[in-house]
Design a protein around this motif. Structure first.
Motif: not given
Length: 278
Positions: A149-154, A165-170, A194-197, A215-219
């Motif tokens: 389980v890791t952080v997704k990027y790109g 709708k797989k990302a829980q937080l961006v 999707v929650p984003y900040a 540029t962005a990360l997602a969990i």
């Protein structure tokens, strides 16, 4: 002749022939002024006073702050001009939303969670693959572990995760250049729920995934012990970004004039008020 000379010499003061003293005003004598004693400071003969001479060809000039006269590199001049233009010109809401970032405490908690799920480095990956290869060579049973389980990027990968709708937080960097790379991502996150900040900054995001910038990360998922922490973060972030979509769409930025212009406009306004009163 001799008799005349004797008469002049022996003449008395009352004698009209004798010359009279001039009758002038007597000048008063100067008062006895007490001269102040000037105490000379004792100087050390070992340390001779040598005042500097800064004329041409003499002593070295002292160091001065010449930053005002420096010809700065082009990239510095461009970024300064860009910052001023962002203040002066009216900035549309889609771009202005990137100037309003997540508060410091929430951002600290977010990065603390994301750092728990950092992807493996090249050295760690090499060690894992080497161990797996040695196990296969020794003909021993290799335990098939689950996908880590890791952080997704790109940006392309994150876009696909948000659409599915797989990302829980961006989290998105506020200083991406050109901004068009992530300009549409907040709107997509709002549409998909999707929650984003928006956080500072792309270099800080890059440290999470062992890159210079990101540029962005997602969990997508977390371990059971971190689910409560993620839920608390999602609640706080939704209140600041997802739930304020209408406010974000209406808030323009820029339009801030320089100090001289502000003073001039204030004087003009004061003069108009004065004319109306008259």
């Amino acid at each position: 002749m001799l008799a005349l000379c004797l008469h002049l010499v022996l003449a008395s003061p009352e004698d009209p022939v004798a010359p009279k003293a001039s009758k002038g005003k007597k000048v008063a004598a100067a008062p006895n002024t007490v001269k102040a004693k000037i105490s000379k400071a004792s100087t050390n003969p070992l340390f001779e006073r040598r005042p500097r001479n800064f004329s041409i060809g003499q002593d070295i000039q002292p160091k001065r702050n010449l930053s005002r006269f420096v010809r700065w590199p082009e990239y510095i001049r461009l970024q300064r001009q860009k910052a001023i233009l962002k203040l002066r010109l009216k900035v549309p809401p889609a771009i202005n939303q990137f100037s309003k970032t997540l508060d410091k405490n929430t951002a600290l908690q977010t990065f603390k969670l994301f750092n728990k799920y950092r992807p493996e480095t090249k050295v760690e990956k090499k060690a894992r693959l080497t161990a797996a290869a040695q196990a296969i060579a020794a003909k021993t049973t290799v335990s098939q572990s689950k996908k880590p389980v890791t952080v997704k990027y790109g940006i392309n990968h994150i876009t696909a995760l948000v659409e599915a709708k797989k990302a829980q937080l961006v989290i998105i960097a506020h200083d991406v250049d050109p901004i068009e790379l992530v300009l549409w991502l907040p709107a997509l996150c709002r549409k998909q729920g999707v929650p984003y900040a928006i956080v500072k900054s792309k270099s800080r995001l890059g440290t999470v995934v062992h890159k210079k910038t990101a540029t962005a990360l997602a969990i997508t998922e977390v371990r059971p012990e971190d689910k409560q922490e993620l839920a608390a973060l999602v609640t706080a972030i939704k209140a600041n970004f997802n739930d304020k979509s209408e406010e974000i769409k209406r808030s323009w930025g820029g339009g801030v004039m320089g100090r001289k212009t502000q003073i001039m406009l204030a004087k003009r306004e004061k003069a108009e008020i004065k004319d109306k009163k008259q």
